[in-house]
Design a protein around this motif. Structure first.
Motif, PDB file in Angstrom:
ATOM      1  N   UNK A 100      17.377 -23.518  38.519  1.00  0.00           N
ATOM      2  CA  UNK A 100      16.316 -24.453  38.188  1.00  0.00           C
ATOM      3  C   UNK A 100      14.988 -23.946  38.734  1.00  0.00           C
ATOM      4  N   UNK A 101      13.912 -24.492  38.228  1.00  0.00           N
ATOM      5  CA  UNK A 101      12.604 -24.252  38.808  1.00  0.00           C
ATOM      6  C   UNK A 101      12.527 -24.949  40.164  1.00  0.00           C
ATOM      7  N   UNK A 102      11.529 -24.590  40.975  1.00  0.00           N
ATOM      8  CA  UNK A 102      11.377 -25.241  42.282  1.00  0.00           C
ATOM      9  C   UNK A 102      11.179 -26.748  42.123  1.00  0.00           C
ATOM     10  N   UNK A 103      10.456 -27.097  41.104  1.00  0.00           N
ATOM     11  CA  UNK A 103      10.287 -28.520  40.794  1.00  0.00           C
ATOM     12  C   UNK A 103      10.735 -28.717  39.356  1.00  0.00           C
ATOM     13  N   UNK A 104      11.548 -29.733  39.146  1.00  0.00           N
ATOM     14  CA  UNK A 104      12.063 -29.991  37.811  1.00  0.00           C
ATOM     15  C   UNK A 104      12.333 -31.470  37.637  1.00  0.00           C
ATOM     16  N   UNK A 105      12.579 -31.825  36.427  1.00  0.00           N
ATOM     17  CA  UNK A 105      12.798 -33.218  36.064  1.00  0.00           C
ATOM     18  C   UNK A 105      14.117 -33.336  35.310  1.00  0.00           C
ATOM     19  N   UNK A 106      14.918 -34.320  35.678  1.00  0.00           N
ATOM     20  CA  UNK A 106      16.122 -34.659  34.922  1.00  0.00           C
ATOM     21  C   UNK A 106      15.889 -36.005  34.244  1.00  0.00           C
ATOM     22  N   UNK A 107      16.260 -36.083  32.999  1.00  0.00           N
ATOM     23  CA  UNK A 107      16.050 -37.320  32.259  1.00  0.00           C
ATOM     24  C   UNK A 107      17.306 -37.776  31.543  1.00  0.00           C
ATOM     25  N   UNK A 108      17.327 -39.063  31.240  1.00  0.00           N
ATOM     26  CA  UNK A 108      18.401 -39.649  30.435  1.00  0.00           C
ATOM     27  C   UNK A 108      17.800 -40.230  29.165  1.00  0.00           C
ATOM     28  N   UNK A 109      18.503 -39.992  28.080  1.00  0.00           N
ATOM     29  CA  UNK A 109      18.032 -40.382  26.762  1.00  0.00           C
ATOM     30  C   UNK A 109      19.187 -41.007  25.988  1.00  0.00           C
ATOM     31  N   UNK A 110      18.854 -41.697  24.921  1.00  0.00           N
ATOM     32  CA  UNK A 110      19.896 -42.163  24.018  1.00  0.00           C
ATOM     33  C   UNK A 110      19.396 -42.065  22.587  1.00  0.00           C
ATOM     34  N   UNK A 111      20.355 -42.025  21.687  1.00  0.00           N
ATOM     35  CA  UNK A 111      20.017 -41.843  20.277  1.00  0.00           C
ATOM     36  C   UNK A 111      21.043 -42.573  19.418  1.00  0.00           C
ATOM     37  N   UNK A 112      20.542 -43.284  18.429  1.00  0.00           N
ATOM     38  CA  UNK A 112      21.399 -43.911  17.434  1.00  0.00           C
ATOM     39  C   UNK A 112      21.147 -43.214  16.101  1.00  0.00           C
ATOM     40  N   UNK A 113      22.095 -43.272  15.191  1.00  0.00           N
ATOM     41  CA  UNK A 113      21.962 -42.541  13.920  1.00  0.00           C
ATOM     42  C   UNK A 113      20.672 -42.894  13.185  1.00  0.00           C
ATOM     43  N   UNK A 114      19.971 -41.859  12.777  1.00  0.00           N
ATOM     44  CA  UNK A 114      18.743 -42.046  12.018  1.00  0.00           C
ATOM     45  C   UNK A 114      17.505 -42.255  12.855  1.00  0.00           C
ATOM     46  N   UNK A 115      17.670 -42.364  14.171  1.00  0.00           N
ATOM     47  CA  UNK A 115      16.527 -42.597  15.055  1.00  0.00           C
ATOM     48  C   UNK A 115      16.246 -41.366  15.912  1.00  0.00           C
ATOM     49  N   UNK A 116      15.025 -41.290  16.438  1.00  0.00           N
ATOM     50  CA  UNK A 116      14.699 -40.224  17.372  1.00  0.00           C
ATOM     51  C   UNK A 116      15.339 -40.490  18.718  1.00  0.00           C
ATOM     52  N   UNK A 117      15.503 -39.398  19.475  1.00  0.00           N
ATOM     53  CA  UNK A 117      16.031 -39.533  20.822  1.00  0.00           C
ATOM     54  C   UNK A 117      15.017 -40.290  21.681  1.00  0.00           C
ATOM     55  N   UNK A 118      15.514 -41.304  22.390  1.00  0.00           N
ATOM     56  CA  UNK A 118      14.654 -42.200  23.158  1.00  0.00           C
ATOM     57  C   UNK A 118      14.824 -41.953  24.650  1.00  0.00           C
ATOM     58  N   UNK A 119      13.711 -41.714  25.343  1.00  0.00           N
ATOM     59  CA  UNK A 119      13.777 -41.551  26.782  1.00  0.00           C
ATOM     60  C   UNK A 119      14.032 -42.865  27.478  1.00  0.00           C
ATOM     61  N   UNK A 120      14.907 -42.853  28.492  1.00  0.00           N
ATOM     62  CA  UNK A 120      15.259 -44.067  29.226  1.00  0.00           C
ATOM     63  C   UNK A 120      14.809 -44.017  30.678  1.00  0.00           C
ATOM     64  N   UNK A 121      15.074 -42.885  31.325  1.00  0.00           N
ATOM     65  CA  UNK A 121      14.826 -42.796  32.761  1.00  0.00           C
ATOM     66  C   UNK A 121      14.666 -41.336  33.149  1.00  0.00           C
ATOM     67  N   UNK A 122      13.864 -41.106  34.161  1.00  0.00           N
ATOM     68  CA  UNK A 122      13.707 -39.760  34.694  1.00  0.00           C
ATOM     69  C   UNK A 122      13.751 -39.803  36.216  1.00  0.00           C
TER      70      UNK A 122
END
Length: 123
Positions: A28-50
């Protein structure tokens, strides 16, 4: 291309709880971000939490107070604990990695992804 490995999720009842885990990349980089996303059929991936390497977290309103993102660096895992589940939480859930600090949750900013985990909430 690095693929993150997810586990957990599955089926739950309204008001119940589920957890999803994701392995943080070995490099990993020295500083990085982990995120959680969700997606339903036909929709874009939605960010939930980082969660940032400094421990700071951010949530979208739809999950604030119900979902918690955390890390266990000893196990190299990031978690999404989902409580007070609702039927509208049903979706495929993904973890994502990006170099640098967390900011926007726009999914295109994240370069590595987990394989996806289905979460289904119904009575």
């Amino acid at each position: 291309q690095v693929q993150l490995v997810q586990s957990g999720g599955g089926s739950g009842q309204p008001g119940g709880s589920l957890r999803i885990s994701c392995k943080i990349p070995g490099y990993t980089a020295n500083r990085y971000c982990m995120g959680w996303f969700r997606q339903t059929p036909g929709d874009e991936r939605e960010g939930l939490a980082t969660i940032d390497t400094d421990g700071s977290t951010n949530y979208v309103d739809a999950v604030k107070g119900r979902f918690t993102v955390s890390t266990d660096y000893a196990k190299n895992n990031v978690y999404l604990d989902m409580n007070s589940l609702k039927p509208e939480d049903t979706a495929a859930y993904y973890c994502g990695y990006r170099d640098g600090s967390c900011g926007s949750m726009w999914y295109r900013l994240f370069k590595y992804w987990g394989q996806g985990t289905q979460v289904s909430v119904s009575s």
